[in-house]
Design a protein around this motif. Sequence first.
Motif, short mmCIF file in Angstrom:
data_model
loop_
_atom_site.label_atom_id
_atom_site.label_comp_id
_atom_site.label_asym_id
_atom_site.label_seq_id
_atom_site.Cartn_x
_atom_site.Cartn_y
_atom_site.Cartn_z
N UNK A 25 -10.69 -6.43 -22.38
CA UNK A 25 -9.53 -7.31 -21.79
C UNK A 25 -10.13 -8.39 -21.28
N UNK A 26 -9.49 -9.72 -21.69
CA UNK A 26 -9.87 -10.81 -20.72
C UNK A 26 -8.56 -11.61 -20.17
N UNK A 27 -7.36 -10.99 -20.49
CA UNK A 27 -6.32 -11.65 -19.79
C UNK A 27 -5.90 -10.59 -18.31
N UNK A 28 -6.68 -9.74 -18.17
CA UNK A 28 -6.28 -8.88 -17.11
C UNK A 28 -5.04 -8.32 -16.78
N UNK A 29 -4.42 -8.17 -17.82
CA UNK A 29 -2.99 -7.47 -17.87
C UNK A 29 -3.02 -6.03 -18.12
N UNK A 30 -4.10 -5.56 -18.72
CA UNK A 30 -4.49 -4.17 -19.27
C UNK A 30 -4.19 -3.23 -18.00
N UNK A 31 -3.44 -2.08 -18.37
CA UNK A 31 -3.35 -1.15 -17.41
C UNK A 31 -4.77 -0.12 -17.54
N UNK A 32 -5.48 -0.44 -18.33
CA UNK A 32 -6.94 0.06 -18.57
C UNK A 32 -8.12 -0.59 -18.57
N UNK A 33 -7.93 -1.81 -17.64
CA UNK A 33 -8.87 -2.80 -17.44
C UNK A 33 -10.35 -2.15 -17.17
N UNK A 34 -11.38 -2.37 -17.78
CA UNK A 34 -11.65 -3.71 -18.73
C UNK A 34 -11.34 -3.47 -20.08
N UNK A 35 -10.75 -2.34 -20.47
CA UNK A 35 -10.40 -2.16 -21.79
C UNK A 35 -9.04 -2.56 -22.21
N UNK A 36 -8.92 -3.32 -23.26
CA UNK A 36 -7.89 -3.90 -23.79
C UNK A 36 -6.86 -2.81 -24.23
N UNK A 37 -5.54 -2.76 -23.74
CA UNK A 37 -4.31 -1.88 -24.05
C UNK A 37 -3.37 -2.52 -24.68
N UNK A 38 -3.42 -3.80 -25.31
CA UNK A 38 -2.56 -4.71 -25.81
C UNK A 38 -1.40 -5.17 -24.97
N UNK A 39 -1.56 -4.97 -23.69
CA UNK A 39 -0.42 -5.29 -22.78
C UNK A 39 -0.20 -6.65 -22.63
N UNK A 40 -0.95 -7.53 -23.31
CA UNK A 40 -0.77 -9.11 -23.39
C UNK A 40 0.36 -9.49 -24.46
N UNK A 41 0.67 -8.55 -25.33
CA UNK A 41 1.55 -8.85 -26.28
C UNK A 41 2.91 -8.70 -25.77
#
Length: 44
Positions: A25-41
């Motif tokens: 995750x580069x946007x820091x919106x993920x609830x699983x940061x640092x792993x992307x969970x597509x929350x940015x969508x």
Amino acid sequence: MEGPVEVELEDGSVVTSDRFRVALCTCRRSRRYPWCDTSHRDRV
């Protein structure tokens, strides 16, 4: 990225994923940061 993967966070802690494929995750919106969970969508 293909796992297993270890990532060192800014605070010095290390998180590990043993999944075959992970996205960072580069946007820091993920609830699983640092792993992307597509929350940015969900946010525009």
